[in-house]
Design an enzyme around this catalytic site. Structure first.
Site, short mmCIF file in Angstrom:
data_model
loop_
_atom_site.label_atom_id
_atom_site.label_comp_id
_atom_site.label_asym_id
_atom_site.label_seq_id
_atom_site.Cartn_x
_atom_site.Cartn_y
_atom_site.Cartn_z
N ARG A 89 0.67 -1.03 0.12
CA ARG A 89 0.07 0.03 0.13
C ARG A 89 0.64 1.10 0.12
O ARG A 89 2.15 1.60 0.59
CB ARG A 89 -0.88 -0.26 1.16
CG ARG A 89 -1.83 -1.09 1.12
CD ARG A 89 -3.27 -0.59 0.63
NE ARG A 89 -4.22 -1.29 -0.14
CZ ARG A 89 -4.58 -2.87 -0.58
NH1 ARG A 89 -4.02 -3.46 -1.17
NH2 ARG A 89 -5.80 -3.15 -0.74
N HIS A 102 -1.37 0.52 -9.50
CA HIS A 102 -2.28 -0.99 -9.17
C HIS A 102 -2.03 -2.29 -9.45
O HIS A 102 -3.62 -2.34 -9.53
CB HIS A 102 -2.95 0.00 -7.71
CG HIS A 102 -3.77 -1.13 -6.52
ND1 HIS A 102 -4.34 -0.51 -5.35
CD2 HIS A 102 -3.87 -2.32 -6.38
CE1 HIS A 102 -4.21 -1.22 -4.15
NE2 HIS A 102 -3.99 -2.69 -5.21
P1 NDP Z 1 -1.40 -11.22 5.35
O1 NDP Z 1 -2.24 -10.66 6.19
O2 NDP Z 1 -1.52 -12.87 4.84
O3 NDP Z 1 0.01 -11.39 5.91
C1 NDP Z 1 0.92 -10.23 6.29
C2 NDP Z 1 2.22 -10.10 6.71
O4 NDP Z 1 2.63 -8.96 7.61
C3 NDP Z 1 1.53 -11.32 8.13
O5 NDP Z 1 3.92 -11.87 7.54
C4 NDP Z 1 2.25 -10.43 9.32
O6 NDP Z 1 2.74 -10.79 10.42
C5 NDP Z 1 3.10 -9.42 8.62
N1 NDP Z 1 2.45 -8.10 9.28
C6 NDP Z 1 1.67 -7.78 9.87
N2 NDP Z 1 1.50 -6.68 10.48
C7 NDP Z 1 2.75 -6.87 10.78
C8 NDP Z 1 3.59 -6.00 11.57
N3 NDP Z 1 3.28 -4.56 12.82
N4 NDP Z 1 4.71 -5.39 11.97
C9 NDP Z 1 6.12 -7.08 11.31
N5 NDP Z 1 5.23 -8.07 10.81
C10 NDP Z 1 3.70 -7.58 10.09
O7 NDP Z 1 -1.64 -10.36 3.73
P2 NDP Z 1 -1.56 -10.73 2.50
O8 NDP Z 1 -0.40 -11.39 1.94
O9 NDP Z 1 -2.36 -11.73 1.27
O10 NDP Z 1 -1.18 -9.38 1.94
C11 NDP Z 1 -0.35 -8.18 2.46
C12 NDP Z 1 -0.87 -7.15 1.25
O11 NDP Z 1 -0.44 -7.43 0.37
C13 NDP Z 1 -2.41 -7.01 1.32
O12 NDP Z 1 -2.89 -6.71 3.02
C14 NDP Z 1 -2.41 -5.43 0.47
O13 NDP Z 1 -2.20 -4.62 1.11
C15 NDP Z 1 -1.52 -6.09 -0.79
N6 NDP Z 1 -2.12 -6.86 -1.93
C16 NDP Z 1 -1.81 -5.69 -2.58
C17 NDP Z 1 -2.00 -6.24 -4.04
C18 NDP Z 1 -1.44 -5.65 -5.66
O14 NDP Z 1 -2.45 -5.49 -5.99
N7 NDP Z 1 -0.73 -4.09 -4.98
C19 NDP Z 1 -2.63 -7.36 -4.50
C20 NDP Z 1 -3.01 -7.74 -3.16
C21 NDP Z 1 -2.90 -7.50 -1.97
P3 NDP Z 1 2.36 -12.11 10.59
O15 NDP Z 1 2.58 -13.90 9.71
O16 NDP Z 1 3.33 -12.99 12.60
O17 NDP Z 1 1.07 -12.56 10.46
C1 OXD Z 2 -5.56 -6.79 -2.65
C2 OXD Z 2 -5.17 -5.26 -3.64
O1 OXD Z 2 -5.51 -6.13 -1.68
O2 OXD Z 2 -5.45 -5.28 -5.17
O3 OXD Z 2 -5.91 -7.15 -3.37
O4 OXD Z 2 -4.57 -4.52 -3.36
#
Ligand code: NDP
Ligand code: OXD
Length: 310
Positions: free
Chosen positions: A225, A273
């Site tokens: 993001r 995006h």
């Molecule tokens: P998940 O919820 O599966 O994973 C999130 C990861 O971030 C976990 O490893 C989590 O830790 C870690 N995390 C969260 N908060 C913290 C923190 N405060 N400190 C350290 N680590 C942290 O999310 P996804 O992998 O599915 O997706 C990640 C993001 O990607 C989405 O939220 C979205 O914003 C973005 N996205 C973007 C897209 C695009 O097209 N650009 C498409 C899809 C998603 P832990 O393992 O300990 O829980």
């Molecule tokens: C998602 C994205 O969060 O598209 O899936 O950014």
């Protein structure tokens, strides 16, 4: 009982058809034609939706994000009290993000920006070719997307590290957690990849302090993001040469304003995006399953933990 659908422009019929293909009995209303407000028990929304509007539906019982991220649904005013939020977990979403990360890791690793600049100036010059194993890739976030992309980098032979909230164990990935862990990972990261959810804890995590910890010449890839990056701090780090390049798919605000410095920066790759786009037919099964579970009084899947914000 009816489902309110509010998606990105133009994708609403595709979403409706994908859901109806799995359960032709669903009553799907495409926003703004939502019909009587009492009918709606499930809302499926993306970031363009006005969340205050959701308060109109007294029988709303489930809010579904049209993506993996849920920050657009949780920011104020957030979901109506007591309404759970489900995110998407999807193999195509995960693999597309892996491809996008790999594309940019390889561009930076193989000095593609420098070669393109040389091409523009018709310069025939070989640059030093670092070995894959000496290139250290650090992932912020080791969830659905981060763990998969980290695995792809590992298969190619890069040195891979990752940072998460809770300590994690991943084969072949050196894992870090907590603030000390973040700093330790950044100090040895040549290519930083952000795949964190946007929460109050992660907003602005890529800033002047954390960028300064990276070795000089490191590159950034942000597929998460825009709010994770302090844009002015990144521009300053790029202009000083401390950060060599950035591939950015996400911005705040979106669309990226036409006069933003990122557009014309010679070492910034801007994407609209589009790193990983939700494919309705691929995610429809989990959405329909949740609708069925909700209406049968069964536990829901892929729910967001409001205490962590993801
Ligand atoms: P998940 O919820 O599966 O994973 C999130 C990861 O971030 C976990 O490893 C989590 O830790 C870690 N995390 C969260 N908060 C913290 C923190 N405060 N400190 C350290 N680590 C942290 O999310 P996804 O992998 O599915 O997706 C990640 C993001 O990607 C989405 O939220 C979205 O914003 C973005 N996205 C973007 C897209 C695009 O097209 N650009 C498409 C899809 C998603 P832990 O393992 O300990 O829980
Ligand atoms: C998602 C994205 O969060 O598209 O899936 O950014």
């Amino acid at each position: 009982m009816a489902i309110l659908l509010s998606t990105k422009d133009g994708t609403m019929p595709t979403w409706r058809d994908a859901l109806l293909a799995l359960d032709g009995g669903l009553d799907i209303r495409m926003f703004p034609a939502s019909g009587p407000a009492e009918d709606i028990d499930v809302a499926i929304c993306w970031s363009s939706y006005d969340m205050a509007e959701l308060r109109r539906y007294p029988n709303l019982k489930l809010l579904v994000s049209m993506g993996a991220g849920v920050d657009h649904l949780l920011r104020p005013p957030g979901p109506p009290p007591g309404v759970p939020v489900a995110r998407l977990k999807d193999v195509l979403l995960t693999s597309a993000m892996g491809e996008w990360v790999l594309l940019n890791v390889l561009r930076f690793h193989r000095q593609d920006l420098q070669y393109r600049a040389q091409q523009a100036a018709r310069i025939w010059r070989e640059l030093p070719a670092p070995e894959t194993a000496t290139r250290r890739i650090g992932f912020l976030g080791l969830g659905e997307l981060g763990a998969h992309a980290a695995g792809l980098c590992r298969v190619l032979g890069f040195t891979v590290m990752g940072w998460s909230r809770q300590p994690r164990r991943l084969d072949g990935v050196q894992c870090f957690a907590g603030t000390d862990g973040l700093d330790a990972m950044l100090r040895q990261t040549d290519i930083l990849v952000c795949l964190l959810p946007l929460t109050p804890d992660t907003r602005g995590v890529i800033n002047a302090r954390t960028l300064a910890l990276l070795p000089r010449g490191a590159a950034l890839i942000n597929g998460a993001r825009g709010g994770h990056v302090v844009a002015q701090d990144l521009l300053a780090a790029l202009d000083s040469g401390h950060v060599s390049a950035a591939a950015l798919d996400v911005f705040e605000p979106e669309p990226l304003p036409a006069d933003h410095a990122f557009w014309a920066h010679p070492r910034v790759l801007v994407w609209p995006h589009a790193a990983s786009i939700t494919i309705p037919r691929s995610v429809a099964p989990q959405v329909v399953e949740n609708i069925h579970r909700l209406r049968a009084g069964q536990p829901l899947i892929n729910l967001v933990d409001f205490s962590t914000g993801y």
